[in-house]
Design an enzyme around this catalytic site. Structure first.
Site, PDB file in Angstrom:
ATOM      1  CD  GLU A 169      -2.708  -1.057   2.609  1.00  0.00           C
ATOM      2  OE1 GLU A 169      -3.844  -1.549   2.557  1.00  0.00           O
ATOM      3  OE2 GLU A 169      -2.248  -0.499   3.627  1.00  0.00           O
ATOM      4  CB  CYS A 170       0.674   4.377  -0.013  1.00  0.00           C
ATOM      5  SG  CYS A 170       0.974   6.132  -0.367  1.00  0.00           S
TER       6      CYS A 170
END
Length: 426
Positions: free
Chosen positions: A318-319
Protein backbone atom coordinates in the site's frame (compact mmCIF):
# COMPACT_ATOMS: atom_id res chain seq x y z
CA UNK A 1 -26.76 1.05 27.00
CA UNK A 2 -23.43 2.35 28.34
CA UNK A 3 -22.60 6.00 29.13
CA UNK A 4 -19.30 7.84 28.99
CA UNK A 5 -18.31 11.54 28.84
CA UNK A 6 -17.31 12.36 25.26
CA UNK A 7 -16.22 15.22 23.02
CA UNK A 8 -15.81 15.48 19.28
CA UNK A 9 -13.10 18.13 18.84
CA UNK A 10 -13.58 20.03 15.59
CA UNK A 11 -12.45 23.20 13.81
CA UNK A 12 -13.44 25.37 10.83
CA UNK A 13 -10.49 23.98 8.84
CA UNK A 14 -7.22 22.09 9.14
CA UNK A 15 -4.44 23.88 10.97
CA UNK A 16 -6.45 25.28 13.88
CA UNK A 17 -4.92 22.91 16.44
CA UNK A 18 -7.35 19.98 16.78
CA UNK A 19 -4.64 17.38 17.16
CA UNK A 20 -2.66 19.23 19.81
CA UNK A 21 -5.81 20.06 21.80
CA UNK A 22 -7.02 16.44 21.71
CA UNK A 23 -3.58 15.13 22.66
CA UNK A 24 -3.22 17.69 25.46
CA UNK A 25 -6.68 16.85 26.82
CA UNK A 26 -5.79 13.17 26.76
CA UNK A 27 -2.56 13.93 28.58
CA UNK A 28 -4.33 16.10 31.14
CA UNK A 29 -6.94 13.48 32.02
CA UNK A 30 -4.55 10.53 32.04
CA UNK A 31 -2.39 12.48 34.49
CA UNK A 32 -5.49 12.68 36.68
CA UNK A 33 -5.77 8.91 36.61
CA UNK A 34 -8.63 8.70 34.12
CA UNK A 35 -8.85 6.09 31.38
CA UNK A 36 -9.00 7.95 28.08
CA UNK A 37 -9.82 6.48 24.68
CA UNK A 38 -9.14 8.58 21.59
CA UNK A 39 -10.60 8.13 18.12
CA UNK A 40 -9.72 9.87 14.87
CA UNK A 41 -12.42 10.77 12.36
CA UNK A 42 -11.34 10.07 8.82
CA UNK A 43 -8.31 8.35 7.30
CA UNK A 44 -5.18 9.27 9.25
CA UNK A 45 -2.12 7.39 10.50
CA UNK A 46 -0.02 10.12 12.11
CA UNK A 47 -2.35 11.85 14.58
CA UNK A 48 -3.47 8.45 15.98
CA UNK A 49 0.15 7.56 16.77
CA UNK A 50 0.38 10.63 19.01
CA UNK A 51 -2.98 9.95 20.65
CA UNK A 52 -2.09 6.30 21.28
CA UNK A 53 1.17 7.23 22.96
CA UNK A 54 -0.46 9.85 25.18
CA UNK A 55 -3.56 7.85 26.12
CA UNK A 56 -1.84 4.49 26.48
CA UNK A 57 -4.42 2.78 24.24
CA UNK A 58 -4.77 2.28 20.46
CA UNK A 59 -6.38 5.21 18.65
CA UNK A 60 -8.96 3.81 16.25
CA UNK A 61 -10.39 5.52 13.17
CA UNK A 62 -14.12 6.09 12.77
CA UNK A 63 -15.68 7.56 9.66
CA UNK A 64 -19.11 7.18 8.09
CA UNK A 65 -17.71 6.72 4.56
CA UNK A 66 -14.46 4.86 5.20
CA UNK A 67 -15.57 2.63 8.06
CA UNK A 68 -19.36 2.82 8.17
CA UNK A 69 -21.76 3.82 10.93
CA UNK A 70 -22.12 0.35 12.43
CA UNK A 71 -18.35 0.01 12.72
CA UNK A 72 -18.13 3.40 14.47
CA UNK A 73 -20.97 2.63 16.87
CA UNK A 74 -19.64 -0.68 18.18
CA UNK A 75 -16.08 0.66 18.57
CA UNK A 76 -17.32 3.65 20.56
CA UNK A 77 -19.57 1.45 22.69
CA UNK A 78 -16.69 -0.93 23.38
CA UNK A 79 -14.52 1.99 24.49
CA UNK A 80 -17.30 3.44 26.66
CA UNK A 81 -17.51 0.21 28.67
CA UNK A 82 -14.08 0.85 30.18
CA UNK A 83 -13.19 4.51 29.57
CA UNK A 84 -13.72 7.55 31.77
CA UNK A 85 -13.49 9.87 28.76
CA UNK A 86 -13.80 9.49 25.00
CA UNK A 87 -12.19 12.05 22.68
CA UNK A 88 -12.86 12.05 18.94
CA UNK A 89 -10.68 14.24 16.74
CA UNK A 90 -12.54 15.57 13.72
CA UNK A 91 -11.26 15.56 10.15
CA UNK A 92 -10.31 18.76 8.28
CA UNK A 93 -13.07 21.34 8.80
CA UNK A 94 -16.30 20.44 10.58
CA UNK A 95 -18.35 20.49 7.35
CA UNK A 96 -15.65 19.17 5.02
CA UNK A 97 -15.75 15.70 3.52
CA UNK A 98 -18.94 13.81 2.76
CA UNK A 99 -20.29 12.66 5.15
CA UNK A 100 -18.78 15.37 7.34
CA UNK A 101 -17.64 15.43 10.95
CA UNK A 102 -20.78 17.43 11.70
CA UNK A 103 -22.94 14.60 10.40
CA UNK A 104 -20.98 12.02 12.39
CA UNK A 105 -21.39 14.06 15.59
CA UNK A 106 -25.10 14.52 14.94
CA UNK A 107 -25.77 10.85 14.18
CA UNK A 108 -23.76 9.55 17.12
CA UNK A 109 -24.90 12.19 19.60
CA UNK A 110 -21.41 13.57 20.27
CA UNK A 111 -21.21 17.13 21.65
CA UNK A 112 -18.63 19.28 19.86
CA UNK A 113 -15.78 21.27 21.33
CA UNK A 114 -14.92 23.79 18.60
CA UNK A 115 -11.26 24.88 18.35
CA UNK A 116 -10.52 28.08 16.44
CA UNK A 117 -7.15 29.66 15.70
CA UNK A 118 -7.94 33.19 16.91
CA UNK A 119 -4.52 34.65 16.12
CA UNK A 120 -5.85 36.87 13.32
CA UNK A 121 -9.26 37.80 14.74
CA UNK A 122 -11.04 39.15 17.81
CA UNK A 123 -14.72 40.07 17.50
CA UNK A 124 -14.97 37.88 14.41
CA UNK A 125 -14.34 34.87 16.65
CA UNK A 126 -18.01 34.88 17.65
CA UNK A 127 -19.14 35.26 14.04
CA UNK A 128 -17.18 32.16 13.04
CA UNK A 129 -18.61 30.23 15.99
CA UNK A 130 -22.17 31.33 15.13
CA UNK A 131 -21.71 30.33 11.50
CA UNK A 132 -20.29 26.92 12.41
CA UNK A 133 -23.14 26.35 14.86
CA UNK A 134 -26.00 27.37 12.57
CA UNK A 135 -24.75 26.44 9.11
CA UNK A 136 -27.18 24.14 7.31
CA UNK A 137 -29.04 22.11 9.90
CA UNK A 138 -26.49 23.06 12.52
CA UNK A 139 -24.18 20.92 14.59
CA UNK A 140 -24.13 20.08 18.33
CA UNK A 141 -21.43 22.64 19.17
CA UNK A 142 -21.40 23.12 22.94
CA UNK A 143 -18.12 24.93 23.64
CA UNK A 144 -15.63 27.05 21.69
CA UNK A 145 -11.93 27.42 22.51
CA UNK A 146 -9.77 30.29 21.24
CA UNK A 147 -6.37 28.92 20.26
CA UNK A 148 -3.17 30.94 19.77
CA UNK A 149 -4.36 34.14 21.47
CA UNK A 150 -1.81 36.93 21.95
CA UNK A 151 -2.82 38.36 25.33
CA UNK A 152 -5.47 37.93 28.06
CA UNK A 153 -7.26 40.96 26.60
CA UNK A 154 -7.32 39.27 23.18
CA UNK A 155 -8.93 36.24 24.82
CA UNK A 156 -11.46 38.46 26.55
CA UNK A 157 -12.50 40.01 23.22
CA UNK A 158 -13.04 36.55 21.78
CA UNK A 159 -15.09 35.46 24.76
CA UNK A 160 -17.28 38.57 24.61
CA UNK A 161 -18.09 37.88 20.96
CA UNK A 162 -19.55 34.41 21.58
CA UNK A 163 -23.21 33.74 20.70
CA UNK A 164 -25.42 32.88 23.66
CA UNK A 165 -25.92 29.25 22.66
CA UNK A 166 -22.20 28.33 22.74
CA UNK A 167 -20.23 28.31 26.00
CA UNK A 168 -16.68 29.56 26.47
CA UNK A 169 -14.07 26.79 26.68
CA UNK A 170 -11.20 29.16 27.45
CA UNK A 171 -8.11 30.09 25.47
CA UNK A 172 -4.55 29.00 24.88
CA UNK A 173 -1.64 31.30 24.03
CA UNK A 174 0.61 30.65 21.07
CA UNK A 175 3.48 28.54 22.39
CA UNK A 176 6.23 27.57 19.96
CA UNK A 177 7.80 25.26 22.54
CA UNK A 178 4.62 23.17 22.61
CA UNK A 179 3.98 23.06 18.84
CA UNK A 180 4.32 19.63 17.21
CA UNK A 181 6.79 19.29 14.29
CA UNK A 182 5.45 18.31 10.87
CA UNK A 183 6.46 17.51 7.30
CA UNK A 184 4.83 16.75 3.93
CA UNK A 185 2.31 14.08 5.07
CA UNK A 186 1.37 15.85 8.33
CA UNK A 187 2.74 15.70 11.84
CA UNK A 188 5.92 13.73 12.42
CA UNK A 189 5.38 10.17 13.70
CA UNK A 190 5.11 10.09 17.48
CA UNK A 191 8.24 7.94 17.84
CA UNK A 192 10.32 10.66 16.16
CA UNK A 193 9.22 13.46 18.53
CA UNK A 194 11.58 12.75 21.40
CA UNK A 195 10.13 15.45 23.66
CA UNK A 196 6.48 14.81 22.77
CA UNK A 197 5.30 14.29 26.36
CA UNK A 198 7.14 17.43 27.51
CA UNK A 199 5.43 19.49 24.80
CA UNK A 200 2.02 18.07 25.64
CA UNK A 201 2.56 18.60 29.36
CA UNK A 202 3.00 22.32 28.65
CA UNK A 203 -0.32 22.35 26.79
CA UNK A 204 -2.03 20.20 29.41
CA UNK A 205 -0.90 22.59 32.15
CA UNK A 206 -2.39 25.50 30.20
CA UNK A 207 -5.64 23.62 29.46
CA UNK A 208 -6.00 22.74 33.15
CA UNK A 209 -6.79 26.41 33.80
CA UNK A 210 -9.67 26.52 31.30
CA UNK A 211 -13.30 25.31 31.27
CA UNK A 212 -12.24 22.79 28.59
CA UNK A 213 -10.55 20.79 31.36
CA UNK A 214 -13.90 19.75 32.83
CA UNK A 215 -15.36 16.42 31.84
CA UNK A 216 -17.96 16.78 29.06
CA UNK A 217 -21.52 15.50 29.48
CA UNK A 218 -22.03 11.75 29.35
CA UNK A 219 -23.12 10.28 26.03
CA UNK A 220 -25.21 7.11 25.80
CA UNK A 221 -23.81 4.43 23.52
CA UNK A 222 -25.92 1.40 22.66
CA UNK A 223 -23.95 -1.68 23.65
CA UNK A 224 -23.10 -3.74 20.61
CA UNK A 225 -21.11 -6.95 20.30
CA UNK A 226 -18.03 -6.90 18.10
CA UNK A 227 -18.64 -8.47 14.69
CA UNK A 228 -17.53 -12.07 14.39
CA UNK A 229 -15.81 -13.56 11.33
CA UNK A 230 -15.29 -17.14 10.24
CA UNK A 231 -11.63 -18.16 10.74
CA UNK A 232 -10.80 -17.85 7.05
CA UNK A 233 -7.12 -17.22 7.78
CA UNK A 234 -6.72 -19.86 10.49
CA UNK A 235 -3.30 -21.47 10.27
CA UNK A 236 -1.93 -18.63 8.13
CA UNK A 237 0.96 -16.42 9.20
CA UNK A 238 1.08 -12.89 7.80
CA UNK A 239 4.37 -10.99 7.97
CA UNK A 240 3.61 -7.29 8.55
CA UNK A 241 6.29 -4.66 7.90
CA UNK A 242 6.51 -2.23 10.81
CA UNK A 243 9.34 0.24 11.30
CA UNK A 244 10.17 3.89 10.63
CA UNK A 245 9.67 3.46 6.87
CA UNK A 246 6.47 1.37 7.06
CA UNK A 247 4.35 2.73 9.90
CA UNK A 248 0.92 3.56 8.42
CA UNK A 249 -1.17 0.80 9.99
CA UNK A 250 -4.76 1.04 11.18
CA UNK A 251 -5.11 -0.79 14.53
CA UNK A 252 -8.42 -2.07 13.18
CA UNK A 253 -6.60 -3.77 10.28
CA UNK A 254 -4.41 -5.79 12.63
CA UNK A 255 -7.45 -6.61 14.75
CA UNK A 256 -9.32 -7.75 11.64
CA UNK A 257 -6.50 -10.07 10.53
CA UNK A 258 -6.34 -11.58 14.02
CA UNK A 259 -10.13 -12.02 14.13
CA UNK A 260 -9.90 -13.93 10.85
CA UNK A 261 -7.53 -16.33 12.57
CA UNK A 262 -4.21 -15.10 11.17
CA UNK A 263 -0.99 -15.17 13.17
CA UNK A 264 0.83 -11.84 12.76
CA UNK A 265 4.62 -11.60 12.67
CA UNK A 266 6.14 -8.14 12.50
CA UNK A 267 9.40 -7.50 10.68
CA UNK A 268 11.51 -4.54 9.61
CA UNK A 269 12.47 -4.19 5.94
CA UNK A 270 15.08 -1.69 7.16
CA UNK A 271 16.81 -3.78 9.82
CA UNK A 272 15.99 -7.42 9.04
CA UNK A 273 17.67 -9.54 6.38
CA UNK A 274 15.12 -12.35 6.36
CA UNK A 275 11.36 -12.55 6.24
CA UNK A 276 9.61 -14.40 9.06
CA UNK A 277 8.35 -17.81 8.00
CA UNK A 278 5.00 -16.74 6.55
CA UNK A 279 2.21 -17.40 4.10
CA UNK A 280 1.65 -13.75 3.09
CA UNK A 281 3.26 -10.33 3.46
CA UNK A 282 1.76 -6.90 4.05
CA UNK A 283 3.86 -3.82 3.20
CA UNK A 284 1.85 -0.86 4.53
CA UNK A 285 2.55 2.78 3.74
CA UNK A 286 4.98 5.09 5.42
CA UNK A 287 8.13 6.96 4.46
CA UNK A 288 10.35 4.83 2.18
CA UNK A 289 11.63 8.08 0.65
CA UNK A 290 13.19 9.06 3.98
CA UNK A 291 14.95 5.70 4.34
CA UNK A 292 15.72 5.00 0.69
CA UNK A 293 19.47 4.54 1.25
CA UNK A 294 18.84 1.85 3.88
CA UNK A 295 16.30 0.05 1.70
CA UNK A 296 18.70 0.15 -1.26
CA UNK A 297 21.49 -1.33 0.85
CA UNK A 298 19.41 -4.23 2.20
CA UNK A 299 19.98 -6.67 -0.63
CA UNK A 300 19.15 -9.65 1.56
CA UNK A 301 15.64 -8.36 2.24
CA UNK A 302 15.24 -7.60 -1.46
CA UNK A 303 16.09 -11.21 -2.28
CA UNK A 304 13.77 -12.55 0.43
CA UNK A 305 10.81 -10.55 -0.85
CA UNK A 306 11.55 -11.50 -4.46
CA UNK A 307 11.65 -15.17 -3.47
CA UNK A 308 8.31 -14.78 -1.65
CA UNK A 309 6.63 -13.33 -4.74
CA UNK A 310 8.30 -15.84 -7.06
CA UNK A 311 6.87 -18.63 -4.91
CA UNK A 312 3.36 -17.38 -5.69
CA UNK A 313 2.64 -16.21 -2.15
CA UNK A 314 0.39 -13.17 -1.54
CA UNK A 315 1.92 -9.76 -0.92
CA UNK A 316 -0.20 -6.63 -0.44
CA UNK A 317 1.65 -3.31 -0.85
CA UNK A 318 0.00 0.00 0.00
CA UNK A 319 1.30 3.44 -1.04
CA UNK A 320 4.81 3.60 0.48
CA UNK A 321 4.82 -0.19 0.36
CA UNK A 322 4.18 -0.06 -3.39
CA UNK A 323 6.91 2.56 -3.81
CA UNK A 324 9.33 0.14 -2.16
CA UNK A 325 8.15 -2.65 -4.48
CA UNK A 326 9.16 -0.71 -7.58
CA UNK A 327 12.60 -0.77 -9.19
CA UNK A 328 13.70 2.77 -8.38
CA UNK A 329 12.70 5.67 -6.15
CA UNK A 330 13.81 9.23 -6.96
CA UNK A 331 13.89 11.52 -3.93
CA UNK A 332 13.22 15.27 -3.89
CA UNK A 333 16.85 15.94 -4.77
CA UNK A 334 16.57 13.78 -7.88
CA UNK A 335 18.78 11.02 -6.49
CA UNK A 336 17.93 7.47 -7.59
CA UNK A 337 17.61 4.67 -5.02
CA UNK A 338 17.19 0.99 -5.84
CA UNK A 339 14.10 -0.54 -4.27
CA UNK A 340 12.94 -4.17 -3.93
CA UNK A 341 12.16 -4.58 -7.66
CA UNK A 342 9.09 -6.75 -7.18
CA UNK A 343 7.33 -4.96 -10.03
CA UNK A 344 8.54 -2.74 -12.87
CA UNK A 345 8.27 0.99 -12.34
CA UNK A 346 9.78 4.16 -10.98
CA UNK A 347 8.37 6.50 -8.33
CA UNK A 348 9.35 10.16 -8.05
CA UNK A 349 8.87 12.36 -5.02
CA UNK A 350 7.53 15.86 -5.61
CA UNK A 351 6.62 18.83 -3.43
CA UNK A 352 3.08 19.00 -4.80
CA UNK A 353 0.30 16.72 -3.55
CA UNK A 354 -0.36 13.98 -6.12
CA UNK A 355 -3.35 12.14 -4.67
CA UNK A 356 -5.94 12.64 -1.94
CA UNK A 357 -9.38 11.24 -1.15
CA UNK A 358 -11.50 8.31 -0.03
CA UNK A 359 -11.63 5.43 -2.50
CA UNK A 360 -13.35 2.11 -3.09
CA UNK A 361 -11.91 -0.79 -5.07
CA UNK A 362 -14.05 -3.55 -6.60
CA UNK A 363 -11.40 -6.27 -6.39
CA UNK A 364 -12.21 -9.80 -7.56
CA UNK A 365 -11.88 -10.76 -3.90
CA UNK A 366 -14.55 -8.19 -2.93
CA UNK A 367 -15.10 -4.46 -2.51
CA UNK A 368 -12.81 -2.63 -0.09
CA UNK A 369 -12.91 1.01 0.98
CA UNK A 370 -9.83 3.03 1.77
CA UNK A 371 -8.09 6.28 1.00
CA UNK A 372 -5.18 7.77 -0.91
CA UNK A 373 -2.75 10.50 0.16
CA UNK A 374 0.66 10.79 -1.50
CA UNK A 375 3.25 13.20 -2.87
CA UNK A 376 4.97 10.81 -5.28
CA UNK A 377 4.08 9.80 -8.82
CA UNK A 378 4.43 6.37 -10.42
CA UNK A 379 5.73 5.53 -13.90
CA UNK A 380 4.83 1.89 -14.54
CA UNK A 381 4.80 0.00 -17.87
CA UNK A 382 2.17 -2.44 -16.58
CA UNK A 383 -1.47 -1.99 -17.47
CA UNK A 384 -3.47 -1.44 -14.27
CA UNK A 385 -5.28 -4.54 -13.06
CA UNK A 386 -8.21 -2.30 -12.16
CA UNK A 387 -8.99 1.21 -10.98
CA UNK A 388 -10.01 2.17 -7.46
CA UNK A 389 -12.59 4.95 -7.71
CA UNK A 390 -12.79 8.02 -5.48
CA UNK A 391 -15.98 8.15 -3.43
CA UNK A 392 -16.68 11.89 -3.63
CA UNK A 393 -14.54 13.26 -6.45
CA UNK A 394 -13.43 12.42 -9.99
CA UNK A 395 -10.46 10.13 -10.47
CA UNK A 396 -9.02 7.25 -8.54
CA UNK A 397 -5.94 5.09 -8.17
CA UNK A 398 -4.58 2.28 -10.33
CA UNK A 399 -4.18 -1.14 -8.73
CA UNK A 400 -1.48 -3.43 -10.12
CA UNK A 401 -1.11 -7.20 -9.98
CA UNK A 402 2.01 -9.26 -10.57
CA UNK A 403 1.23 -12.86 -9.68
CA UNK A 404 -0.09 -12.66 -6.11
CA UNK A 405 1.41 -9.20 -5.57
CA UNK A 406 -1.30 -6.53 -5.27
CA UNK A 407 0.05 -2.98 -5.21
CA UNK A 408 -1.53 0.46 -5.20
CA UNK A 409 -1.39 3.93 -3.69
CA UNK A 410 -4.59 2.96 -1.88
CA UNK A 411 -4.60 2.32 1.88
CA UNK A 412 -7.39 -0.18 2.57
CA UNK A 413 -9.60 -0.36 5.67
CA UNK A 414 -9.74 -4.13 6.22
CA UNK A 415 -12.94 -4.22 8.36
CA UNK A 416 -14.87 -2.79 5.39
CA UNK A 417 -14.85 -6.35 3.96
CA UNK A 418 -13.04 -8.95 6.09
CA UNK A 419 -13.94 -11.79 3.72
CA UNK A 420 -12.29 -9.93 0.83
CA UNK A 421 -9.19 -9.39 2.97
CA UNK A 422 -9.07 -13.11 3.79
CA UNK A 423 -9.15 -13.95 0.09
CA UNK A 424 -6.51 -11.29 -0.66
CA UNK A 425 -4.05 -12.71 1.88
CA UNK A 426 -5.18 -16.33 1.83
Amino acid sequence: MVSCPAWLVAAPASGHGKTTIVAALARLHTRLGRRVRVFKCGPDFLDPQIHALVSGAPCENIDLALCGEDDARWRLARAAEQADLILVEGVMGLYDSQPSGAELATRLGLPILLVIDASAMAGSFGAVVWGMKHYRAGAPIALALANHVATPFHAELCQQSLPEDVAWAGSLPRDGAAALPERHLGLNPAAEITDLVTRLDRLADALAQTPAAKLPPAVDFAARPAPTFPPLLAGKTIAVARDAAFCFIYPANLECLAALGARIEFFSPLADTLLPVCDAVWLPGGYPELHADVIAANGAMRSALQAHVAAGKPLVAECGGMMACCETLYDLDGRAHSMFALMPGVTRMQKRLAGLGLIAAALPEGRLTGHTFHYSTLECPLAPFLQAEKLAAPGGEAIYRVGRLTASYAHFYFPSNPAAVARLFG
